[in-house]
Design a protein around this motif. Structure first.
Motif, PDB file in Angstrom:
ATOM      1  N   VAL A 527      37.739  20.053  34.109  1.00  0.00           N
ATOM      2  CA  VAL A 527      37.585  21.429  33.667  1.00  0.00           C
ATOM      3  C   VAL A 527      38.598  21.744  32.566  1.00  0.00           C
ATOM      4  CG1 VAL A 527      39.120  22.341  35.466  1.00  0.00           C
ATOM      5  CG2 VAL A 527      37.412  23.843  34.446  1.00  0.00           C
ATOM      6  N   ASN A 528      38.170  22.569  31.615  1.00  0.00           N
ATOM      7  CA  ASN A 528      39.015  23.009  30.515  1.00  0.00           C
ATOM      8  C   ASN A 528      39.528  24.412  30.822  1.00  0.00           C
ATOM      9  OD1 ASN A 528      39.285  24.646  27.843  1.00  0.00           O
ATOM     10  ND2 ASN A 528      39.434  22.509  27.204  1.00  0.00           N
ATOM     11  N   LEU A 529      40.845  24.605  30.724  1.00  0.00           N
ATOM     12  CA  LEU A 529      41.458  25.909  30.939  1.00  0.00           C
ATOM     13  C   LEU A 529      42.056  26.382  29.616  1.00  0.00           C
ATOM     14  CD1 LEU A 529      42.562  28.294  32.590  1.00  0.00           C
ATOM     15  CD2 LEU A 529      44.495  26.833  33.254  1.00  0.00           C
ATOM     16  N   SER A 530      41.545  27.486  29.090  1.00  0.00           N
ATOM     17  CA  SER A 530      42.097  28.064  27.862  1.00  0.00           C
ATOM     18  C   SER A 530      42.904  29.308  28.221  1.00  0.00           C
ATOM     19  CB  SER A 530      40.983  28.423  26.878  1.00  0.00           C
ATOM     20  OG  SER A 530      40.088  29.364  27.431  1.00  0.00           O
ATOM     21  N   LEU A 531      44.071  29.441  27.601  1.00  0.00           N
ATOM     22  CA  LEU A 531      45.000  30.536  27.874  1.00  0.00           C
ATOM     23  C   LEU A 531      45.338  31.261  26.578  1.00  0.00           C
ATOM     24  CD1 LEU A 531      47.455  28.514  30.155  1.00  0.00           C
ATOM     25  CD2 LEU A 531      45.731  30.157  30.954  1.00  0.00           C
ATOM     26  N   GLU A 532      45.401  32.575  26.635  1.00  0.00           N
ATOM     27  CA  GLU A 532      45.807  33.361  25.474  1.00  0.00           C
ATOM     28  C   GLU A 532      46.771  34.444  25.920  1.00  0.00           C
ATOM     29  OE1 GLU A 532      43.958  35.892  21.689  1.00  0.00           O
ATOM     30  OE2 GLU A 532      42.638  35.219  23.335  1.00  0.00           O
ATOM     31  N   TRP A 533      47.939  34.508  25.257  1.00  0.00           N
ATOM     32  CA  TRP A 533      48.952  35.510  25.581  1.00  0.00           C
ATOM     33  C   TRP A 533      48.888  36.631  24.550  1.00  0.00           C
ATOM     34  CZ3 TRP A 533      51.480  38.292  28.567  1.00  0.00           C
ATOM     35  CH2 TRP A 533      52.716  38.887  28.246  1.00  0.00           C
ATOM     36  N   LEU A 534      48.686  37.864  25.055  1.00  0.00           N
ATOM     37  CA  LEU A 534      48.622  39.039  24.194  1.00  0.00           C
ATOM     38  C   LEU A 534      49.878  39.865  24.444  1.00  0.00           C
ATOM     39  CD1 LEU A 534      44.891  39.984  24.933  1.00  0.00           C
ATOM     40  CD2 LEU A 534      45.778  38.612  23.027  1.00  0.00           C
ATOM     41  N   PRO A 535      50.965  39.601  23.700  1.00  0.00           N
ATOM     42  CA  PRO A 535      52.250  40.248  24.002  1.00  0.00           C
ATOM     43  C   PRO A 535      52.219  41.762  23.882  1.00  0.00           C
ATOM     44  CG  PRO A 535      52.347  39.059  21.919  1.00  0.00           C
ATOM     45  CD  PRO A 535      51.067  38.663  22.568  1.00  0.00           C
ATOM     46  N   GLU A 536      51.421  42.300  22.935  1.00  0.00           N
ATOM     47  CA  GLU A 536      51.408  43.757  22.758  1.00  0.00           C
ATOM     48  C   GLU A 536      50.791  44.460  23.971  1.00  0.00           C
ATOM     49  OE1 GLU A 536      47.556  42.095  21.339  1.00  0.00           O
ATOM     50  OE2 GLU A 536      49.693  41.586  21.133  1.00  0.00           O
ATOM     51  N   PHE A 542      42.606  34.192  30.597  1.00  0.00           N
ATOM     52  CA  PHE A 542      42.300  32.788  30.919  1.00  0.00           C
ATOM     53  C   PHE A 542      40.795  32.609  31.078  1.00  0.00           C
ATOM     54  CE2 PHE A 542      42.663  34.831  35.058  1.00  0.00           C
ATOM     55  CZ  PHE A 542      41.626  34.253  35.800  1.00  0.00           C
ATOM     56  N   ARG A 543      40.366  31.364  30.852  1.00  0.00           N
ATOM     57  CA  ARG A 543      38.944  31.040  30.999  1.00  0.00           C
ATOM     58  C   ARG A 543      38.814  29.575  31.413  1.00  0.00           C
ATOM     59  NH1 ARG A 543      37.384  33.072  26.847  1.00  0.00           N
ATOM     60  NH2 ARG A 543      36.182  34.847  27.610  1.00  0.00           N
ATOM     61  N   TYR A 544      38.059  29.340  32.506  1.00  0.00           N
ATOM     62  CA  TYR A 544      37.756  27.978  32.965  1.00  0.00           C
ATOM     63  C   TYR A 544      36.340  27.621  32.519  1.00  0.00           C
ATOM     64  CZ  TYR A 544      41.754  27.981  36.226  1.00  0.00           C
ATOM     65  OH  TYR A 544      43.005  28.003  36.800  1.00  0.00           O
ATOM     66  N   ARG A 545      36.196  26.442  31.847  1.00  0.00           N
ATOM     67  CA  ARG A 545      34.886  25.973  31.425  1.00  0.00           C
ATOM     68  C   ARG A 545      34.783  24.472  31.677  1.00  0.00           C
ATOM     69  NH1 ARG A 545      31.712  29.188  28.387  1.00  0.00           N
ATOM     70  NH2 ARG A 545      30.547  27.373  27.685  1.00  0.00           N
ATOM     71  N   SER A 546      33.542  24.012  31.875  1.00  0.00           N
ATOM     72  CA  SER A 546      33.272  22.578  31.994  1.00  0.00           C
ATOM     73  C   SER A 546      31.950  22.287  31.308  1.00  0.00           C
ATOM     74  CB  SER A 546      33.200  22.157  33.464  1.00  0.00           C
ATOM     75  OG  SER A 546      31.988  22.603  34.058  1.00  0.00           O
TER      76      SER A 546
END
Length: 562
Positions: A527-536, A542-546
């Motif tokens: 599985v692919n886990l993508s992470l994005e941090w939005l500091p403001e 997060f999103r899990y995809r396969s």
């Protein structure tokens, strides 16, 4: 104390005023108990099935249900708990369920025939049957068939050995009557001896309060007796407590000393098993005395191993245990460890018992268990409860240095292959409902909670990683026996933990938003886990995809410590 009531006659005639159970402001007597037996007998007699799985938390109704089933000619299977996995395991062996069961099991209820009465006769001791399950060190339970005759002889042996000192004491306990030890000590023996049984105790504060109210007996396991808090005031319990029983494993010397110091009576240990019933007993008086056989039990040592013959066994043959033993020269015996704990590691024979004994002889170790971890190659692992001195050293040096120190202490007697290669340090040993540390529970401490990440990119505010969902991950345990899936709480935990590795997230978790679970994740999936941090916004997306598409997504909000 009320007159002795043989187990085969327990539900034949009420005895005026004789208490069976107390607690919660209620005092339930033998006449009421017989009425409940009648109701259960009627309910069972109306059903065709012969084998019934029983789980009932209330000891009073549990014993009434058991006797009602026996008088209806049924065989009862005792479930250690009422969890789905346990009930699934027994479902192929029984015709129905009774007691505190989920609605989907369509459990039988004794209230179906509340007004029934029977002019019954004593039970046939050899026809009334019960099936119990061993807890086994491997964690795989085995069914043990018991006749009432075996249980009755054991109850008589217990009363002959210990009854004169107990009188009418109320029986309190931390162990469940759904297992053989609790069944005998918190259900069948009190029923025959005319002692009332109180509800099961779960917390030391409950124990402290209840034991101080009236003359009492405490039925516990080593796991509970090792955790008696010294901060509680036990002075009220001491003059009331007439005996403390322990079974299910060896009671450590320091725990036995604490029992006598805090509760005022020495612990009486019972040695036996689900297969054999009770074999022997010993009482601590500053040191561990030799084991003394219970009445009717014969023993001998053959080829260094203990063998027993007794009316508690299924037949008259000698039963060979896996315990090594030696006679003490005064009519008793001492146990020397398990004979079946010799393992081969890279062609070397290693005694797990000897390793544990050497570790526990160290000042830094309070308790130790050694096990074999199977894999590409077998290796030894140790689970250690540090002593106070060891805890200080562990905190100062860290787990890696502390484990090397313990490993070095074994070097004079074991080469590198025959010493533990993996270590876990815990506050207490993991135990099951019977207070035993099973191999399965110990091995679970070495199973990874999360997969090793393969980072595909790590930038200031974006990261991506790939995860291999191995079936051995601890997160799959219990979710679910039929088809394992990765729990949503684990997916959320991984997203936060890997997010903290990738970004400097604020320390305080605030809330979750837009959480969606679209497809289940199963063992073996990449599985692919993508992470994005939005500091403001203080948000981690997060999103899990396969290859199968989207599995889960969401947003977690963080803030600074208030």
């Amino acid at each position: 104390m009320a007159e002795w009531l043989p187990l085969d006659r327990a539900a034949v005639a009420p005895i005026a005023g004789r208490l069976v159970a107390v607690g919660g402001g209620e005092r339930r007597d033998h006449a009421e108990w017989c009425r409940r037996v009648d109701a259960w007998q009627a309910a069972f007699s109306a059903r065709a099935g012969l084998r019934w799985a029983l789980y009932r938390e209330d000891a009073f109704d549990f014993s009434a249900c058991l006797y009602g089933a026996w008088h209806a000619g049924k065989t009862v299977y005792l479930c250690g708990d009422n969890l789905p996995q346990t009930l699934d395991a027994v479902s192929g062996h029984v015709d129905g369920f009774v007691g505190d069961m989920p609605a989907d099991r369509s459990p039988l209820h004794g209230s179906e025939a509340e007004d029934a009465t029977f002019a019954r006769t004593p039970l046939d001791e050899h026809a009334a049957r019960l099936v119990v399950f061993t807890s086994g060190s491997s964690g795989e339970p085995a069914a043990i068939d018991k006749r009432l005759a075996q249980l009755a002889r054991e109850v008589e042996a217990l009363e002959a050995s210990f009854g004169p000192g107990l009188g009418d004491a109320i029986v309190h306990g931390t162990v469940s009557h759904q297992h053989i030890y609790g069944l005998l000590f918190r259900a069948l023996w009190p029923l025959a001896a005319g002692r009332a049984v109180a509800p099961r105790l779960f917390f030391p504060e409950e124990m402290q309060a209840e034991l101080a109210k009236a003359p009492s007996v405490l039925v516990a396991s080593p796991a509970h007796l090792k955790r008696l808090p010294e901060t509680l005031d036990w002075s009220g319990a001491r003059p009331m407590l007439r005996a403390v029983f322990s079974s299910g494993g060896a009671l450590p010397a320091d725990a036995a000393a604490n029992v006598q110091r805090l509760l005022g009576v020495p612990a009486t240990e019972i040695y036996g098993s689900s297969e054999t019933g009770g074999i022997a007993w010993r009482r601590w008086d500053g040191h561990a005395n030799a084991w003394r056989a219970l009445p009717g039990v014969e023993w001998r040592v053959a080829d260094g191993q203990l063998e027993v013959a007794s009316p508690h066994l299924a037949d008259g043959n000698w039963w060979r245990s896996e315990d090594r033993a030696e006679a003490d020269g005064e009519g008793g015996f001492r146990l020397l460890g398990r004979a079946d704990r010799i393992v081969k590691i890279e062609e070397r024979r290693v005694s797990l018992t000897a390793l544990e004994r050497q570790l526990q002889a160290l000042d830094e170790v309070a308790e130790a268990r050694v096990l074999v971890l199977q894999g590409a190659r077998s290796l030894l692992a140790a689970v250690v409860v540090p002593s106070e001195k060891g805890r200080v050293r562990l905190d100062e040096s860290g787990a890696a240095k502390f484990s090397r120190r313990l490993n070095a202490a074994l070097a004079d007697s074991h080469d590198a292959v025959a010493r533990p290669h993996r270590w876990r340090f815990v506050e207490t040993m993991p135990v099951n409902a019977q207070g035993k540390s099973t191999i399965a529970a110990l091995a679970a401490l070495f199973r990874p909670e999360r997969p090793e990440p393969q980072w595909l990119r790590r930038e200031a505010e974006q990261a991506e990683l790939e995860l291999e969902l191995s079936p051995t991950l601890a997160a799959f345990d219990g979710h679910f026996p039929q088809a394992a899936i990765l729990p949503g709480v684990a997916q959320l935990d991984w997203a936060i933990r890997f997010g903290r590795e990738a970004f400097a997230l604020p320390p305080r978790f605030l809330r979750m938003e837009a959480l969606k679970f679209q497809q289940v994740l199963r063992p073996g999936t990449r599985v692919n886990l993508s992470l994005e941090w939005l500091p403001e916004k203080g948000a981690l997306q997060f999103r899990y995809r396969s290859e199968a598409g989207a599995h889960a997504s969401g947003r977690v909000l963080f803030g600074e410590t208030p």
